[in-house]
Design an enzyme around this catalytic site. Structure first.
Site, PDB file in Angstrom:
ATOM      1  N   ARG A 140       0.841  -1.209   0.000  1.00  0.00           N
ATOM      2  CA  ARG A 140       0.000   0.000   0.000  1.00  0.00           C
ATOM      3  C   ARG A 140       0.870   1.252   0.000  1.00  0.00           C
ATOM      4  NH1 ARG A 140      -2.607  -4.403   2.556  1.00  0.00           N
ATOM      5  NH2 ARG A 140      -4.782  -4.441   1.935  1.00  0.00           N
ATOM      6  N   ASP A 169       0.433  -7.137  -2.549  1.00  0.00           N
ATOM      7  CA  ASP A 169      -0.973  -6.918  -2.221  1.00  0.00           C
ATOM      8  C   ASP A 169      -1.519  -6.017  -3.322  1.00  0.00           C
ATOM      9  OD1 ASP A 169      -3.500  -6.395  -0.704  1.00  0.00           O
ATOM     10  OD2 ASP A 169      -2.365  -7.358   0.880  1.00  0.00           O
ATOM     11  N   HIS A 247      -6.714 -10.053  -3.061  1.00  0.00           N
ATOM     12  CA  HIS A 247      -5.901  -8.822  -3.017  1.00  0.00           C
ATOM     13  C   HIS A 247      -4.803  -8.859  -4.083  1.00  0.00           C
ATOM     14  CE1 HIS A 247      -6.780  -7.724   1.482  1.00  0.00           C
ATOM     15  NE2 HIS A 247      -7.827  -8.231   0.873  1.00  0.00           N
ATOM     16  N   ASP A 302      -6.351 -14.347   3.121  1.00  0.00           N
ATOM     17  CA  ASP A 302      -7.481 -13.645   3.729  1.00  0.00           C
ATOM     18  C   ASP A 302      -8.348 -12.915   2.716  1.00  0.00           C
ATOM     19  OD1 ASP A 302      -5.177 -12.034   3.276  1.00  0.00           O
ATOM     20  OD2 ASP A 302      -6.171 -10.407   4.342  1.00  0.00           O
ATOM     21  N   GLU A 303      -9.555 -12.648   3.150  1.00  0.00           N
ATOM     22  CA  GLU A 303     -10.461 -11.682   2.535  1.00  0.00           C
ATOM     23  C   GLU A 303     -10.760 -11.897   1.052  1.00  0.00           C
ATOM     24  OE1 GLU A 303      -8.752  -7.933   3.702  1.00  0.00           O
ATOM     25  OE2 GLU A 303      -9.306  -8.220   5.797  1.00  0.00           O
ATOM     26  N   TYR A 394      -2.579  -2.586  15.502  1.00  0.00           N
ATOM     27  CA  TYR A 394      -2.517  -1.922  14.194  1.00  0.00           C
ATOM     28  C   TYR A 394      -2.288  -0.434  14.432  1.00  0.00           C
ATOM     29  CZ  TYR A 394      -3.815  -5.811  11.186  1.00  0.00           C
ATOM     30  OH  TYR A 394      -3.808  -6.973  10.476  1.00  0.00           O
ATOM     31  N   PHE A 395      -1.143   0.024  14.019  1.00  0.00           N
ATOM     32  CA  PHE A 395      -0.793   1.401  14.348  1.00  0.00           C
ATOM     33  C   PHE A 395      -1.347   2.422  13.355  1.00  0.00           C
ATOM     34  CE2 PHE A 395       3.261  -0.044  16.768  1.00  0.00           C
ATOM     35  CZ  PHE A 395       2.449  -0.571  17.753  1.00  0.00           C
ATOM     36  N   ASP A 396      -2.135   1.968  12.388  1.00  0.00           N
ATOM     37  CA  ASP A 396      -2.758   2.944  11.482  1.00  0.00           C
ATOM     38  C   ASP A 396      -4.132   3.363  11.996  1.00  0.00           C
ATOM     39  OD1 ASP A 396      -4.123   0.602  11.064  1.00  0.00           O
ATOM     40  OD2 ASP A 396      -4.269   0.871   8.900  1.00  0.00           O
TER      41      ASP A 396
END
Ligand SMILES: [Zn+2]
Length: 425
Positions: A140, A169, A247, A302-303, A394-396
């Site tokens: 990202r 990703d 992804h 995932d996802e 999660y630091f975002d």
């Protein structure tokens, strides 16, 4: 994963993306001490006085020449990462069972160093958690090799021993793969730097490498070797993550035949009914295995939205052939293929907690990101698990009242909550 961590650095408009595994602390010492070591050692006894050191010289040239080191395999109590440290006005003694323990003991000495010297102290230290990790998503938001090395330096200061390197990703493919050059020449640059703006925008497009004004980048194999060497010198294992089966739009820009609709920006998932998907997966993982010495390889898992699989003749034919009952079975099918392939090469698979849908090999490891439940379920089934719950690690997510903060993904995960979760859960 769809939830990314971003942590703004100084005033620069940089976002460091990472997840801090629930493994930061060495064991907590109950005793309050004047020195402030992070993480706190198992036991610490401070006495008066200092071992005199020229701190400027020590910072510049290192403190190695002041230390008497002993590697003693009989010190079983402290394990292979622990150390014993004794500082008196006359002498600094450091003992460990391995060079890793010695390395961590030296890191502690640097934290103890003051302008007056090193305070007299006796420390016993060994880690509470085997896996002490930091995750960086360079898909990202891309970070240069130099920025990655800087992060490794910071990690080693705090005795973090695992770097989870999220290399692919749908924000961009970030690693040179010789057999599939279009992954980087077509899937590593995009039209917009700001991830949320690009992801939510009307035109979400990758552009060819060298397109003027494009945002992105990737690591050559030489870059990766440099990073791996730098990490190894700091006793850090690097776990690469190569995302399957979702992804993955950045793959289909160069190799559209690998998705159900045959064109990018349609579903983001590999076509499970297409044998070429598995050739691709094994080819890519083979180059990853050749490059990374890590026993553990992360494959995402995932996802997957699965909608394209529903209407795809190849996926439907596979479901019929294998007597699959649901679209989930297709996701499990590719994860099982990845697991079997990695195991055949002597490696161990890690995946996000959705891989619990699989009938996993007992060696595989579950990374719990949707809260802590995945890790608990995995542990109860006898699997090893790594805690990475979004709500604390999660630091975002926002660190304080959003109007006072730089832009974050969403959520609320102040550092206080992170520390409490590590210490008391
Ligand atoms: Zn398909």
């Amino acid at each position: 994963m769809n939830i990314i961590s971003s942590f703004r650095l100084e005033s620069k408009n940089l976002c460091v993306l990472f997840v801090l595994s629930l493994s930061l602390l060495f064991a907590c010492a109950p005793e309050r001490v004047q020195v402030n070591l992070i993480p706190q050692p198992v036991s610490i006894k401070q006495s008066k006085g200092y071992f005199k050191v020229d701190s400027v010289k020590a910072e510049k040239e290192g403190i190695e020449s002041y230390i008497h080191c002993t590697i003693d395999s009989a010190l079983k109590e402290i394990g292979n990462e622990g150390y014993l440290l004794s500082v008196t006005p006359e002498r600094i003694e450091l003992s460990a069972t391995t060079s890793t323990g010695i390395y961590y003991g030296k890191k502690t000495l640097y934290q103890l160093l003051t302008s007056q010297g090193i305070p007299c102290i006796a420390i016993k230290d060994y880690p509470r958690f085997q896996y002490r990790g930091m995750h960086l998503d360079v898909s990202r938001h891309f970070f240069s090799k130099e920025e990655v090395l800087k992060l490794l330096d910071a990690m080693s200061y705090y005795k973090i021993n695992t770097f989870h390197f999220h290399l692919t990703d749908n924000g961009g493919w970030r690693i040179q793969i010789d057999k599939y050059p279009k992954l980087t020449s077509m899937g590593s640059y995009r039209t917009e730097k700001d991830w949320l703006k690009w992801w939510d925008g009307d035109v979400r497009e990758f552009v060819p490498e060298n397109t003027p004004g494009a945002y992105g980048g990737y690591y050559t194999k030489e870059d990766i070797r440099d990073i791996l060497q730098y990490a190894a010198e700091r006793h850090i294992n690097v776990i690469p993550e190569i995302e399957f089966p979702a992804h993955s739009d950045e793959v289909f820009v160069g190799y559209p035949e690998l998705c159900c609709m045959g064109k990018p920006y349609t579903s983001g998932e590999f076509c499970i009914g297409n044998e070429k998907t598995f050739t691709f997966m094994e080819d890519v993982l083979s180059e990853i295995i050749e490059l990374f010495p890590s026993k553990y390889i992360h494959v995402g898992g995932d996802e997957a939205r699965k909608t394209a699989w529903k209407g795809c003749p190849k996926c439907q034919a596979l479901m019929k052939r294998m007597n699959m009952k649901s679209l989930d079975d297709l996701q499990c099918y590719i994860i099982q293929k990845a697991e079997t392939f990695l195991n055949s090469k002597g490696r161990t698979m890690i995946g996000w907690d959705e891989i619990l849908k699989n009938d996993l090999d007992s060696s595989s490891i579950v990374m719990s990101y949707r809260g802590q439940r995945g890790a608990i379920v995995a542990a109860n089934k006898g699997f090893r698990a790594v805690m990475t719950p979004g709500e604390v690690l999660y630091f975002d997510w926002y660190q304080a009242e959003p109007r006072t903060q730089p832009q974050a993904m969403y959520g609320f995960s102040p550092i206080k909550r992170c520390i409490l979760s590590i210490q008391f859960r």
